[in-house]
Write an enzyme that holds these catalytic residues in place. Structure first.
Site, PDB file in Angstrom:
ATOM      1  N   TYR A  71       0.894  -1.192   0.088  1.00 41.72           N
ATOM      2  CA  TYR A  71       0.054  -0.082  -0.076  1.00 41.72           C
ATOM      3  C   TYR A  71       0.873   1.163   0.209  1.00 41.72           C
ATOM      4  O   TYR A  71       1.653   1.538   1.068  1.00 41.72           O
ATOM      5  CB  TYR A  71      -0.724   0.043   1.442  1.00 41.72           C
ATOM      6  N   PRO A 217     -15.354  -5.698   1.039  1.00 47.84           N
ATOM      7  CA  PRO A 217     -16.609  -5.951   0.998  1.00 47.84           C
ATOM      8  C   PRO A 217     -17.515  -5.086   0.553  1.00 47.84           C
ATOM      9  O   PRO A 217     -18.803  -5.583   0.442  1.00 47.84           O
ATOM     10  CB  PRO A 217     -16.776  -5.941   2.576  1.00 47.84           C
ATOM     11  N   LEU A 218     -17.468  -3.791   0.072  1.00 48.65           N
ATOM     12  CA  LEU A 218     -18.430  -2.952  -0.473  1.00 48.65           C
ATOM     13  C   LEU A 218     -18.450  -2.854  -1.902  1.00 48.65           C
ATOM     14  O   LEU A 218     -18.717  -1.882  -2.372  1.00 48.65           O
ATOM     15  CB  LEU A 218     -18.477  -1.697   0.271  1.00 48.65           C
ATOM     16  N   GLY A 221     -16.514   0.079  -3.036  1.00 52.00           N
ATOM     17  CA  GLY A 221     -17.099   1.405  -3.073  1.00 52.00           C
ATOM     18  C   GLY A 221     -18.781   1.336  -3.786  1.00 52.00           C
ATOM     19  O   GLY A 221     -19.515   2.294  -3.416  1.00 52.00           O
ATOM     20  N   LEU A 223     -21.160  -0.669  -3.619  1.00 57.35           N
ATOM     21  CA  LEU A 223     -22.315  -0.903  -2.893  1.00 57.35           C
ATOM     22  C   LEU A 223     -22.820   0.109  -2.207  1.00 57.35           C
ATOM     23  O   LEU A 223     -23.828  -0.351  -1.342  1.00 57.35           O
ATOM     24  CB  LEU A 223     -22.002  -2.355  -2.153  1.00 57.35           C
ATOM     25  N   GLY A 225     -23.720   2.622  -2.764  1.00 57.35           N
ATOM     26  CA  GLY A 225     -24.776   3.437  -3.798  1.00 57.35           C
ATOM     27  C   GLY A 225     -24.478   4.855  -4.178  1.00 57.35           C
ATOM     28  O   GLY A 225     -25.358   5.475  -4.756  1.00 57.35           O
ATOM     29  N   LYS A 226     -23.315   5.178  -3.876  1.00 60.94           N
ATOM     30  CA  LYS A 226     -22.749   6.719  -4.329  1.00 60.94           C
ATOM     31  C   LYS A 226     -22.842   6.792  -5.674  1.00 60.94           C
ATOM     32  O   LYS A 226     -22.661   8.088  -6.242  1.00 60.94           O
ATOM     33  CB  LYS A 226     -21.645   6.885  -3.697  1.00 60.94           C
TER      34      LYS A 226
END
Length: 324
Positions: A71, A217-218, A221, A223, A225-226
């Site tokens: 990272y 897990p999203l 990003g 999921l 909804g943005k």
């Protein structure tokens, strides 16, 4: 200790949404069932925001913090090390990191010492072999993981981004060779958008008593909804360096899943992100979703998942709309 400025509404929520804990694989290690990911630290998340995230996570009872020398070329580990002892005590966290990309004995040990130096710590709680390299004998890589544990510089070991057969091979070697340290976990991308681990990786992990750590897990990003109506100017999708990271998840199937998440969230009085995290958190075999928020405010929304229990009807609906 750094204390984030929290509004009254969230402060009330956070007391209810305290992070809970579970065993990591077939080990005695108990981890928070939500992990803080630091991939954004050093790119999009500066040191002040990172401090706010860590304080918010710790305040909610979170313990497992995931980083990597990959990272931002080690900047994420350095930022985490700078916060230890000043914002949160080292002994109050469980630090997980990965090896570098090359699994030869020399490269692995160099990677280990580099991570310890950047974070200013004397041991890593969970060290994960990053990827599979056919040019290096697997026994050499696994033996180096064992050496790291017996030296006291690592407490538990796992693998990251391995396929099902690769994971099963590594786990079998560690579990059958006398004196080997068993693997504790496997880390892979897993979400309502990415359910492919259910075909091979998750069954292999459960067969060998490993927990799964689910990164992204999203859905990177999506999921949250943005992205339903536009691309926010401060989002990953608007960042030239990160746009490709999530673009392939922006599909018609994703739109149907996000719509279902939003409907469920409205009914439960929470956010789509919290619903998506509750779904992945409660999947059989999952140890913890790794949440890589960009801001402390985003992290607060994610922590609400610990106050969410999905009714069977909602679980079934999400299973159905996201089925491969």
């Amino acid at each position: 200790m750094f204390t984030p400025k929290l509004g009254g509404t969230f402060r009330e929520r956070i007391r209810c949404a305290t992070v809970r804990y579970r065993q990591l694989g077939n080990t005695g290690l108990r981890v928070s069932r939500l992990a803080l990911g630091t991939m954004n630290w050093g790119h999009g998340t500066d040191s002040t925001e990172a401090a706010a995230q860590l304080a918010t996570f710790h305040h909610a009872g979170g313990t497992l913090v995931d980083t990597s020398p990959e990272y931002q070329h080690g900047r994420s580990e350095t930022m985490l090390g700078e916060l230890l002892g000043t914002d949160v005590a080292r002994e109050q966290l469980l630090i997980a990191t990965t090896t570098g990309p090359h699994p030869s004995r020399a490269a692995l040990l160099d990677s280990l010492h580099g991570s310890l130096r950047r974070m200013g710590i004397d041991h890593i709680d969970l060290w994960q072999l990053h990827g599979w390299d056919p040019s290096v004998p697997l026994e050499e890589a696994l033996d180096t993981l064992d050496t790291a544990v017996t030296s006291g510089k690592v407490r538990y070991i796992g693998v990251s981004n391995h396929s099902g057969w690769q994971l099963a091979t590594a786990a079998a070697l560690q579990g059958t060779v006398p004196g080997r340290i068993p693997l504790a976990c496997a880390q892979t991308e897993y979400s309502l958008l990415q359910r492919h681990p259910e075909t091979e990786i998750l069954p292999a992990a459960r067969h060998h008593d490993l927990s799964l750590l689910a990164w992204a897990p999203l859905g990177r990003g999506v999921l949250t909804g943005k992205y339903r109506d536009e691309t926010p100017a401060d989002s990953r999708a608007a960042d030239p360096e990160l746009a490709d990271y999530l673009e392939h998840h922006r599909t018609h199937r994703a739109g149907r899943i996000v719509h279902a998440l939003s409907t469920a969230a409205d009914g439960l009085g929470t956010s789509p992100a919290a619903v998506a995290l509750a779904w992945i958190r409660d999947r059989p075999g999952v140890g913890a979703p790794v949440v890589g928020a960009r801001t402390a405010e985003q992290l607060k929304s994610c922590l609400e998942c610990e106050d969410v229990t999905l009714p069977p009807a909602i679980q079934a609906a999400l299973d159905d709309v996201s089925a491969l």
